[in-house]
Design a protein around this motif. Structure first.
Motif, PDB file in Angstrom:
ATOM      1  N   LYS A 232       0.654  -1.207   0.111  1.00 43.89           N
ATOM      2  CA  LYS A 232       0.068   0.027  -0.001  1.00 43.89           C
ATOM      3  C   LYS A 232       1.071   1.185  -0.071  1.00 43.89           C
ATOM      4  O   LYS A 232       0.403   2.362  -0.547  1.00 43.89           O
ATOM      5  CB  LYS A 232      -0.792  -0.047   1.127  1.00 43.89           C
ATOM      6  N   LYS A 233       1.998   1.149   0.977  1.00 44.89           N
ATOM      7  CA  LYS A 233       2.768   2.362   0.954  1.00 44.89           C
ATOM      8  C   LYS A 233       3.432   2.584  -0.241  1.00 44.89           C
ATOM      9  O   LYS A 233       3.604   3.670  -0.972  1.00 44.89           O
ATOM     10  CB  LYS A 233       3.891   2.085   2.124  1.00 44.89           C
TER      11      LYS A 233
ATOM     12  N   LEU B  29       0.982   4.550  -2.573  1.00 45.00           N
ATOM     13  CA  LEU B  29       1.011   6.171  -2.283  1.00 45.00           C
ATOM     14  C   LEU B  29       2.182   6.762  -2.723  1.00 45.00           C
ATOM     15  O   LEU B  29       2.200   7.889  -3.339  1.00 45.00           O
ATOM     16  CB  LEU B  29       1.159   6.125  -0.714  1.00 45.00           C
ATOM     17  N   LEU B  30       3.356   5.982  -2.836  1.00 46.82           N
ATOM     18  CA  LEU B  30       4.561   6.651  -3.297  1.00 46.82           C
ATOM     19  C   LEU B  30       4.443   6.872  -4.634  1.00 46.82           C
ATOM     20  O   LEU B  30       4.792   8.048  -5.234  1.00 46.82           O
ATOM     21  CB  LEU B  30       5.906   5.709  -2.751  1.00 46.82           C
TER      22      LEU B  30
ATOM     23  N   ARG C  13       2.238   9.894  -5.322  1.00 52.14           N
ATOM     24  CA  ARG C  13       2.729  11.223  -4.907  1.00 52.14           C
ATOM     25  C   ARG C  13       3.896  11.507  -5.966  1.00 52.14           C
ATOM     26  O   ARG C  13       4.614  12.594  -6.080  1.00 52.14           O
ATOM     27  CB  ARG C  13       3.635  10.980  -3.645  1.00 52.14           C
ATOM     28  N   ASN C  14       4.298  10.489  -7.011  1.00 46.60           N
ATOM     29  CA  ASN C  14       5.300  10.825  -8.064  1.00 46.60           C
ATOM     30  C   ASN C  14       4.587  10.807  -9.423  1.00 46.60           C
ATOM     31  O   ASN C  14       4.990   9.831 -10.178  1.00 46.60           O
ATOM     32  CB  ASN C  14       6.289   9.955  -7.850  1.00 46.60           C
TER      33      ASN C  14
END
Ligand SMILES: Nc1ncnc2c1ncn2[C@@H]1O[C@H](COP(=O)(O)OP(=O)(O)O)[C@@H](O)[C@H]1O
Ligand SMILES: [Mg+2]
Lengths: 417, 310
Positions: free
Chosen positions: A7-8, A11-12, A15-16
């Protein structure tokens, strides 16, 4: 826990956006460019490969045939001679080659210009020709003679343009096929069996398959080619992230939280697998909506996509583990800048090279992307699971080997600064 | 609670830590002091079970943690020297992620994340991406992440490097508060003397991988008890005065600044009258002569002959 790691990463990625663009939009753009630019060649119409051959013949075949008949008349029994004379129309080597070149199927594919030997020097200098075929003096006479009385057969002189490697290999394999046919005919004629008509038919069919091996659309081909290539970048991108986690000390934090390194490892693997699956599905979904590329067997399609993602997941942990081991991103850099391109060329992402050069075809199938590509194309052609089982096995095996190597390389504990 | 026994770590030929012996009792704040490259980070990496020692042992409740670090890891919170956070995630997302890594979930997790945000003073900024934080805010979050699972022992590796004075004193106050309110044991690593002096009950001083002094603040300052540090401020320094000072039998060491000279003299010396005499004979205008209480900085200087910060 593993789910948190995946999941992280999601998200990363979110964000990019530049990275997302690179991973999703770029392949789509490439599909559009390659699909339109190269569709002519793939569909066999105006070939941008421009396979052009100069065919140089120094003397007419008819005179040679007359001379041949006159010379063998005395040597042969009357019935045999009558038989040869009757069938001669089908046995003329140069005419046969010309008739193959002039047949509709081949004309779409190879452009042949019949020229005089005196023009040879200019032609050799002209770069637009892929090959120059020269018929030596007495070629037909000699060939017919060896057919009847044996001995070494004369050969055509072929000069290849080395700058046109792909075209060159196509023509080389084309001529080899013709040669095989003549040799067969030669052999059969010596056995007193007349098969020339059949042989030419067979030969035509074989040449045509070169052209018709890709009845699928260029956009379909390039969608698949770009997917299998760009999914490899997911492995690289995620292994960058994983190494970054080591560098900034997040990996140490995870270890100190008493999370087994194998949980983390599995997290990286699944991240690679899931995101490559998502990327492939997104691009295929786009190609379905925009280019109308649909899959005859969705189950098989998903199966191949899962197997391919599995291989990419393996590649992800493989790269990550090597980065951890060597404490540098060098391996990922090397992979992203060089290996992916090599694999893509071999695997046929840019050009269906394997169709023309069989040796590369088998090498291509030994790459995860090439194997995936072959499997996808088989599915589009409507073939069944048996046809792709080898590719599937290869993908799964490749993934497992990568995982195994990664397991052996992965560091035992946390890492010092 | 914790004991390090002859702990050593060798990288190739070089010992980063050599025969380190240390103990930490529950509820203490322990200072580990030393210049860059002294081996502090290496020592606490071994202590926290992150790297394996070349030799020696780490005991937690008299049991080695080397083979089975699980129980120990649960009570340790580690604040690494470098910011170990996802810069592209928000403060809250970082805390949620690491909280889940520490097996927290549901209401407990959100309660804990809120609590930590409050403690580190980042509640208002929890939705902001870490990349946009100041150095001090990142440092605070870096500490917050280590607090999520209520560790009994908090290990902090130079947690104030490169931040503004306000953030720094905020962090020092917070550490002190954790210790007082929750009896949290703290191992505080630093190369700033004043931080360690402010926070710590007991202090270990390392240099080049070796332990060079250990004890309570007072015990360590006792090392200097045989000497006094005298600081002389002048209008304008002249070479004759310095030479006279250096040659004088009472002086052990002379350190020269721009308008200031620091000397170490044996405790019993009547230094003041001697200094005034020297000043007169060399025609020097004195501004002040102070007898300084020794600092840890002085201790380090005394022990190594070098200043702590180069
Ligand atoms: N992984 C490593 N490999 C080689 N040398 C190292 C490694 N980690 C630390 N060192 C060396 O060990 C010494 C102590 O480093 P460190 O423990 O980081 O000191 P400190 O934290 O006190 O500044 C330094 O000389 C450093 O270069
Ligand atoms: Mg350090």
């Amino acid at each position: 826990m593993i789910w948190q790691i995946i999941k992280k990463q999601g998200l990363l990625f979110l964000r990019n956006p530049q990275q997302l663009l690179l991973l999703i939009a770029l392949p789509i753009i490439l599909v559009m460019i390659l699909g339109t630019a190269l569709s002519g060649m793939m569909n066999g119409s105006s070939s941008p490969l421009s396979l052009k051959i100069a065919f140089l013949e120094s003397e007419g075949e008819e005179e040679q045939v007359k001379a041949f008949l006159a010379d063998v008349k005395e040597q042969l029994p009357v019935e045999a001679f009558a038989e040869i004379e009757a069938n001669l129309g089908n046995m003329l080597p140069v005419s046969t080659i010309k008739s193959v070149f002039d047949s509709e199927e081949v004309r779409d594919f190879i452009e042949v210009e019949y020229l005089k030997p005196s023009e040879r020097n200019e032609i050799i200098k002209d770069d637009s020709y892929t090959a120059v075929i020269e018929v030596p003096k007495n070629f037909s006479y000699d060939l017919l003679t060896t057919m009847i009385v044996g001995g070494t057969a004369p050969t055509l002189k072929v000069t290849y343009n080395e700058e046109k490697q792909v075209g060159t290999s196509i023509i080389a394999s084309f001529l080899t096929q013709m040669q095989n046919q003549f040799t067969k005919q030669n052999f059969l004629a010596q056995q007193g069996i007349q098969l020339s008509e059949l042989a030419v038919e067979e030969m035509k069919a074989e040449i045509v398959t070169v052209n018709e091996k890709n009845p699928i659309e260029a956009t379909s081909y390039y969608t698949i080619g770009m997917v299998v290539m760009n999914v490899l970048f997911i492995a690289g991108a995620i292994s960058y992230y994983a190494f970054h986690e080591k560098q900034i000390g997040v990996f140490n934090r995870i270890i100190l939280a008493d999370v087994s390194r194998w949980v983390y490892f599995t997290g990286v693997f699944l991240t690679g697998m899931i995101f490559s699956f998502i990327q492939a599905i997104v691009i295929f979904a786009f190609s379905w909506l925009v280019f109308g590329i649909s899959w005859p067997d969705v189950g098989l399609f998903l199966l191949v996509t899962v197997a391919f993602s599995f291989a990419v997941g393996g590649l992800t942990v493989f790269l990550s583990a090597l980065n951890y081991k060597l404490n540098s991103e060098m391996i990922t850099n090397f992979f992203m800048n060089i290996i992916v391109i090599l694999l893509s060329v071999l695997g046929g992402s840019f050009f269906p090279i394997g169709d023309y050069v069989p040796a590369i075809q088998s090498m291509g199938n030994m790459t995860p992307n090439g194997s995936g590509l072959s499997a996808y194309i088989s599915i589009l052609r409507g073939e069944n699971i048996a046809a792709i089982s080898e590719n599937l096995l290869f993908l799964v095996g490749f993934g497992m080997i990568m995982i195994l190597i990664a397991v052996l390389c992965f560091p035992k504990r946390g890492v010092s600064a | 609670m914790i004991e390090l026994v002859n702990l050593s770590k060798r990288f190739k030929q070089m010992y980063a830590v050599k025969n380190l012996n240390m103990f930490i009792e529950k509820g203490e704040i322990i200072g580990l002091l030393g210049p860059n490259g002294a081996g502090k980070s290496t020592a606490i990496s071994m202590l926290s079970s992150l790297i394996e020692p070349t030799s020696g042992d780490v005991l937690y409740q008299n049991k080695s943690i080397l083979k089975n670090p699980s129980a120990f890891r649960k009570i340790v919170g580690m604040v690494p020297q470098d910011i170990a956070l996802y810069e592209d995630l928000t403060a809250e997302e970082n805390l949620m992620f690491f909280g889940r890594i520490y097996q927290l979930s549901g209401k407990e997790l959100s309660r804990k994340v809120d609590e930590v945000l409050e403690q580190i003073g980042l509640r208002d900024r929890k939705k902001d991406i870490v990349k946009k934080f100041s150095g001090g805010m990142k440092r605070r979050l870096n500490i917050g992440v280590a607090m999520l699972h209520d560790p009994e022992l908090l290990i902090m590796d130079e947690p104030t490097v490169g931040i503004d004075p306000q953030s720094r004193s905020y962090i020092l106050e917070t550490v002190k508060r954790f210790n007082e309110e929750r009896q949290m044991t703290v191992l505080y690593t630093s190369h700033y003397m004043e931080e360690v002096e402010f926070l710590c009950d007991r202090i270990y001083i390392m240099d080049k991988g070796n332990l060079i002094a250990a004890g309570t603040k007072d015990e360590i300052k006792q090392i200097l008890s045989s000497e006094n540090t005298i600081s002389i401020t002048v209008e304008r320094l002249n070479d004759a005065f310095i030479e006279a000072l250096e040659q004088h039998p009472m002086t052990n060491r002379v350190t020269i600044g721009e308008k200031e000279v620091t000397i170490l003299v044996p405790r019993e010396t009547k230094a003041f009258s001697e200094i005034i005499k020297l000043a007169e004979s060399t025609k020097l205008d004195l501004v002040s002569v102070d007898n300084k209480t020794p600092t840890l900085e002085d201790v380090f200087l005394h022990l190594t002959g070098r200043a702590l910060r180069d």
